[in-house]
Design a protein around this motif. Structure first.
Motif, PDB file in Angstrom:
ATOM      1  N   SER A  56     -38.521   2.124  25.209  1.00 19.52           N
ATOM      2  CA  SER A  56     -38.193   2.778  23.943  1.00 19.52           C
ATOM      3  C   SER A  56     -39.423   3.434  23.329  1.00 19.52           C
ATOM      4  CB  SER A  56     -37.592   1.765  22.971  1.00 19.52           C
ATOM      5  OG  SER A  56     -36.365   1.264  23.467  1.00 19.52           O
ATOM      6  N   PHE A  57     -40.567   2.761  23.402  1.00 18.91           N
ATOM      7  CA  PHE A  57     -41.799   3.334  22.874  1.00 18.91           C
ATOM      8  C   PHE A  57     -42.253   4.529  23.708  1.00 18.91           C
ATOM      9  CE2 PHE A  57     -42.862  -0.873  20.701  1.00 18.91           C
ATOM     10  CZ  PHE A  57     -42.618  -0.357  19.436  1.00 18.91           C
ATOM     11  N   ILE A  58     -42.025   4.461  25.023  1.00 16.42           N
ATOM     12  CA  ILE A  58     -42.403   5.578  25.888  1.00 16.42           C
ATOM     13  C   ILE A  58     -41.626   6.829  25.514  1.00 16.42           C
ATOM     14  CG2 ILE A  58     -42.317   6.492  28.245  1.00 16.42           C
ATOM     15  CD1 ILE A  58     -42.901   3.671  29.265  1.00 16.42           C
ATOM     16  N   VAL A  59     -40.292   6.709  25.420  1.00 13.66           N
ATOM     17  CA  VAL A  59     -39.486   7.909  25.168  1.00 13.66           C
ATOM     18  C   VAL A  59     -39.701   8.436  23.759  1.00 13.66           C
ATOM     19  CG1 VAL A  59     -37.337   6.903  24.240  1.00 13.66           C
ATOM     20  CG2 VAL A  59     -37.236   8.924  25.710  1.00 13.66           C
ATOM     21  N   ARG A  60     -40.047   7.593  22.838  1.00 10.42           N
ATOM     22  CA  ARG A  60     -40.315   8.035  21.469  1.00 10.42           C
ATOM     23  C   ARG A  60     -41.399   9.106  21.437  1.00 10.42           C
ATOM     24  NH1 ARG A  60     -43.698   4.145  17.669  1.00 10.42           N
ATOM     25  NH2 ARG A  60     -45.161   4.808  19.299  1.00 10.42           N
ATOM     26  N   ASP A  61     -42.357   8.975  22.345  1.00  7.27           N
ATOM     27  CA  ASP A  61     -43.464   9.924  22.393  1.00  7.27           C
ATOM     28  C   ASP A  61     -43.229  11.075  23.369  1.00  7.27           C
ATOM     29  OD1 ASP A  61     -44.829   8.300  20.580  1.00  7.27           O
ATOM     30  OD2 ASP A  61     -45.759   7.116  22.182  1.00  7.27           O
ATOM     31  N   ARG A  62     -42.066  11.080  24.051  1.00  2.84           N
ATOM     32  CA  ARG A  62     -41.805  12.109  25.060  1.00  2.84           C
ATOM     33  C   ARG A  62     -40.724  13.097  24.648  1.00  2.84           C
ATOM     34  NH1 ARG A  62     -45.972  12.605  27.262  1.00  2.84           N
ATOM     35  NH2 ARG A  62     -44.921  13.856  28.852  1.00  2.84           N
ATOM     36  N   THR A  63     -40.142  12.893  23.467  1.00  5.33           N
ATOM     37  CA  THR A  63     -39.095  13.805  22.993  1.00  5.33           C
ATOM     38  C   THR A  63     -39.134  13.897  21.474  1.00  5.33           C
ATOM     39  OG1 THR A  63     -36.712  14.253  22.946  1.00  5.33           O
ATOM     40  CG2 THR A  63     -37.381  11.965  22.859  1.00  5.33           C
ATOM     41  N   GLN A  64     -38.619  14.994  20.971  1.00  5.62           N
ATOM     42  CA  GLN A  64     -38.486  15.169  19.521  1.00  5.62           C
ATOM     43  C   GLN A  64     -37.029  15.078  19.095  1.00  5.62           C
ATOM     44  OE1 GLN A  64     -41.115  15.372  17.400  1.00  5.62           O
ATOM     45  NE2 GLN A  64     -42.278  14.958  19.287  1.00  5.62           N
ATOM     46  N   ASP A  65     -36.133  14.761  20.040  1.00  3.12           N
ATOM     47  CA  ASP A  65     -34.712  14.655  19.723  1.00  3.12           C
ATOM     48  C   ASP A  65     -34.477  13.457  18.796  1.00  3.12           C
ATOM     49  OD1 ASP A  65     -31.805  15.566  20.779  1.00  3.12           O
ATOM     50  OD2 ASP A  65     -31.865  13.389  20.519  1.00  3.12           O
ATOM     51  N   GLU A  66     -33.918  13.742  17.629  1.00  8.18           N
ATOM     52  CA  GLU A  66     -33.780  12.708  16.610  1.00  8.18           C
ATOM     53  C   GLU A  66     -32.815  11.607  17.030  1.00  8.18           C
ATOM     54  OE1 GLU A  66     -35.150  10.862  13.391  1.00  8.18           O
ATOM     55  OE2 GLU A  66     -35.840  12.817  14.147  1.00  8.18           O
ATOM     56  N   LEU A 152     -40.720   8.090  33.730  1.00 13.85           N
ATOM     57  CA  LEU A 152     -40.351   8.264  32.328  1.00 13.85           C
ATOM     58  C   LEU A 152     -41.561   8.687  31.502  1.00 13.85           C
ATOM     59  CD1 LEU A 152     -38.206   7.996  30.101  1.00 13.85           C
ATOM     60  CD2 LEU A 152     -38.850   5.591  29.884  1.00 13.85           C
ATOM     61  N   GLY A 153     -42.708   8.083  31.791  1.00  6.85           N
ATOM     62  CA  GLY A 153     -43.915   8.414  31.048  1.00  6.85           C
ATOM     63  C   GLY A 153     -44.424   9.815  31.335  1.00  6.85           C
ATOM     64  N   ALA A 154     -44.048  10.375  32.483  1.00 12.09           N
ATOM     65  CA  ALA A 154     -44.504  11.714  32.854  1.00 12.09           C
ATOM     66  C   ALA A 154     -43.518  12.799  32.442  1.00 12.09           C
ATOM     67  CB  ALA A 154     -44.737  11.781  34.370  1.00 12.09           C
ATOM     68  N   ALA A 155     -42.278  12.412  32.104  1.00 14.40           N
ATOM     69  CA  ALA A 155     -41.244  13.389  31.742  1.00 14.40           C
ATOM     70  C   ALA A 155     -41.381  13.785  30.275  1.00 14.40           C
ATOM     71  CB  ALA A 155     -39.862  12.807  32.007  1.00 14.40           C
ATOM     72  N   SER A 156     -40.661  14.819  29.892  1.00 14.81           N
ATOM     73  CA  SER A 156     -40.662  15.250  28.498  1.00 14.81           C
ATOM     74  C   SER A 156     -39.355  15.976  28.194  1.00 14.81           C
ATOM     75  CB  SER A 156     -41.856  16.170  28.209  1.00 14.81           C
ATOM     76  OG  SER A 156     -41.785  17.346  29.000  1.00 14.81           O
ATOM     77  N   GLY A 157     -39.058  16.113  26.904  1.00  7.07           N
ATOM     78  CA  GLY A 157     -37.874  16.844  26.483  1.00  7.07           C
ATOM     79  C   GLY A 157     -36.589  16.268  27.041  1.00  7.07           C
ATOM     80  N   ARG A 158     -35.690  17.158  27.480  1.00  5.85           N
ATOM     81  CA  ARG A 158     -34.391  16.729  27.987  1.00  5.85           C
ATOM     82  C   ARG A 158     -34.528  15.805  29.188  1.00  5.85           C
ATOM     83  NH1 ARG A 158     -31.394  17.708  32.173  1.00  5.85           N
ATOM     84  NH2 ARG A 158     -29.099  17.483  32.093  1.00  5.85           N
ATOM     85  N   ALA A 160     -36.824  13.637  29.873  1.00  7.99           N
ATOM     86  CA  ALA A 160     -37.172  12.297  29.396  1.00  7.99           C
ATOM     87  C   ALA A 160     -35.970  11.635  28.738  1.00  7.99           C
ATOM     88  CB  ALA A 160     -38.340  12.370  28.412  1.00  7.99           C
ATOM     89  N   GLU A 161     -35.209  12.408  27.986  1.00  8.84           N
ATOM     90  CA  GLU A 161     -34.030  11.863  27.304  1.00  8.84           C
ATOM     91  C   GLU A 161     -33.003  11.348  28.309  1.00  8.84           C
ATOM     92  OE1 GLU A 161     -32.676  15.173  24.990  1.00  8.84           O
ATOM     93  OE2 GLU A 161     -34.654  15.432  24.062  1.00  8.84           O
ATOM     94  N   VAL A 162     -32.708  12.173  29.316  1.00  7.34           N
ATOM     95  CA  VAL A 162     -31.710  11.793  30.317  1.00  7.34           C
ATOM     96  C   VAL A 162     -32.174  10.579  31.102  1.00  7.34           C
ATOM     97  CG1 VAL A 162     -30.593  12.496  32.470  1.00  7.34           C
ATOM     98  CG2 VAL A 162     -30.663  14.073  30.522  1.00  7.34           C
ATOM     99  N   LEU A 163     -33.425  10.577  31.544  1.00  8.98           N
ATOM    100  CA  LEU A 163     -33.917   9.452  32.329  1.00  8.98           C
ATOM    101  C   LEU A 163     -33.919   8.172  31.491  1.00  8.98           C
ATOM    102  CD1 LEU A 163     -35.034   8.341  34.934  1.00  8.98           C
ATOM    103  CD2 LEU A 163     -37.334   9.086  34.225  1.00  8.98           C
ATOM    104  N   PHE A 164     -34.338   8.269  30.236  1.00  8.99           N
ATOM    105  CA  PHE A 164     -34.329   7.098  29.358  1.00  8.99           C
ATOM    106  C   PHE A 164     -32.918   6.551  29.198  1.00  8.99           C
ATOM    107  CE2 PHE A 164     -33.502   5.566  25.004  1.00  8.99           C
ATOM    108  CZ  PHE A 164     -34.259   4.403  25.013  1.00  8.99           C
ATOM    109  N   LEU A 165     -31.968   7.429  28.943  1.00 12.46           N
ATOM    110  CA  LEU A 165     -30.583   6.993  28.744  1.00 12.46           C
ATOM    111  C   LEU A 165     -30.012   6.368  30.012  1.00 12.46           C
ATOM    112  CD1 LEU A 165     -29.332  10.044  26.649  1.00 12.46           C
ATOM    113  CD2 LEU A 165     -29.618   7.687  25.814  1.00 12.46           C
ATOM    114  N   GLN A 166     -30.362   6.923  31.172  1.00  9.50           N
ATOM    115  CA  GLN A 166     -29.889   6.349  32.431  1.00  9.50           C
ATOM    116  C   GLN A 166     -30.534   4.990  32.702  1.00  9.50           C
ATOM    117  OE1 GLN A 166     -30.888   9.624  35.028  1.00  9.50           O
ATOM    118  NE2 GLN A 166     -28.772  10.384  35.069  1.00  9.50           N
ATOM    119  N   LEU A 167     -31.853   4.907  32.501  1.00 11.04           N
ATOM    120  CA  LEU A 167     -32.548   3.639  32.720  1.00 11.04           C
ATOM    121  C   LEU A 167     -32.079   2.572  31.740  1.00 11.04           C
ATOM    122  CD1 LEU A 167     -36.234   4.848  33.328  1.00 11.04           C
ATOM    123  CD2 LEU A 167     -34.593   4.050  35.035  1.00 11.04           C
ATOM    124  N   MET A 168     -31.880   2.967  30.482  1.00  9.08           N
ATOM    125  CA  MET A 168     -31.462   1.988  29.482  1.00  9.08           C
ATOM    126  C   MET A 168     -30.005   1.572  29.693  1.00  9.08           C
ATOM    127  SD  MET A 168     -32.758   0.118  27.155  1.00  9.08           S
ATOM    128  CE  MET A 168     -34.250   0.941  26.592  1.00  9.08           C
TER     129      MET A 168
END
Length: 222
Positions: A56-66, A152-158, A160-168
């Motif tokens: 959660s902390f990783i993706v917080r810094d990899r996207t600006q999607d609210e 996840l730490g290397a991704a950004s934007g969409r 990062a969002e998709v990978l985070f949602l899939q992993l979570m």
């Protein structure tokens, strides 16, 4: 604190009155054993939750999607608090937070008829799934591997969002299976209640994450 003290005194007085009247005395709850489902779940879920907080902390810094940032904050906040409760219970019970020779999920195998919790170390959780490969960092059901965390730490934007949602999503599915195990097998009422609360909350978040993935033209893995 005063209420707790008063309750203790009242219980003690009540126990004496019951003894005098011939009624059975109230017994104190039994402290869970080292390899009980209560202790095993507390140890394993504390580790499981820690990775969810990390992701959660990783993706917080990899996207600006609210929406994604809000979900990540909620997961991190909730699971950090629950992790503190689990570790606090282990301290209260006088039990270690780590048992060197205890493989992940041993408490579920033992409680489901797998015999001694040292047996059956074939990588299965006793419920048809795999516990994960320790070398990859995936110690328990649904946990991400080291490689996936690096991606996840290397991704950004969409991405990062998709990978985070899939992993979570995978992480929550594994967490739900573990929490269901405790809700059925643990003997400590407050821990059983917490486990059932995890099941209910994470199932709700699974539905939310499926919708968020669909909005991004993606889907859960598997």
């Amino acid at each position: 604190m005063l209420f707790a003290a008063a309750a203790t005194v009242a219980a003690a007085n009540g126990g004496g009155a019951s003894a005098g009247s011939g009624a059975p005395a109230r017994t104190e709850p039994r402290t869970p054993g080292l390899r009980s489902p209560d202790a095993g779940f507390a140890r394993d879920m504390a580790v499981h939750h820690q990775q969810a907080v990390e992701m959660s902390f990783i993706v917080r810094d990899r996207t600006q999607d609210e929406a994604v940032r809000t979900l990540a904050y909620d997961i991190a906040n909730t699971q950090a608090n629950q992790r503190g409760m689990l570790l606090g219970w282990l301290d209260l019970w006088g039990l270690p937070k780590v048992v060197a020779d205890e493989p992940p999920m041993a408490w579920m195998r033992a409680a489901s008829g797998g015999g001694d919790d040292r047996a059956g170390h074939d990588g299965h959780d006793g419920h048809g799934g795999r516990t994960g490969d320790p070398a990859s960092g995936a110690l328990m059901p649904g946990m991400a591997t080291k490689e996936e965390l690096e991606r996840l730490g290397a991704a950004s934007g969409r991405d990062a969002e998709v990978l985070f949602l899939q992993l979570m999503t995978d992480h929550h599915k594994g967490g739900v299976a573990m929490a269901e195990g405790c809700a059925q097998q643990c003997g400590t009422p407050v821990e059983k209640a917490l486990a059932q609360g995890m099941v209910d909350a994470q199932r709700s978040e699974l539905t939310l994450m499926a919708d968020m993935l669909k909005q991004r033209g993606a889907a859960p893995r598997g």
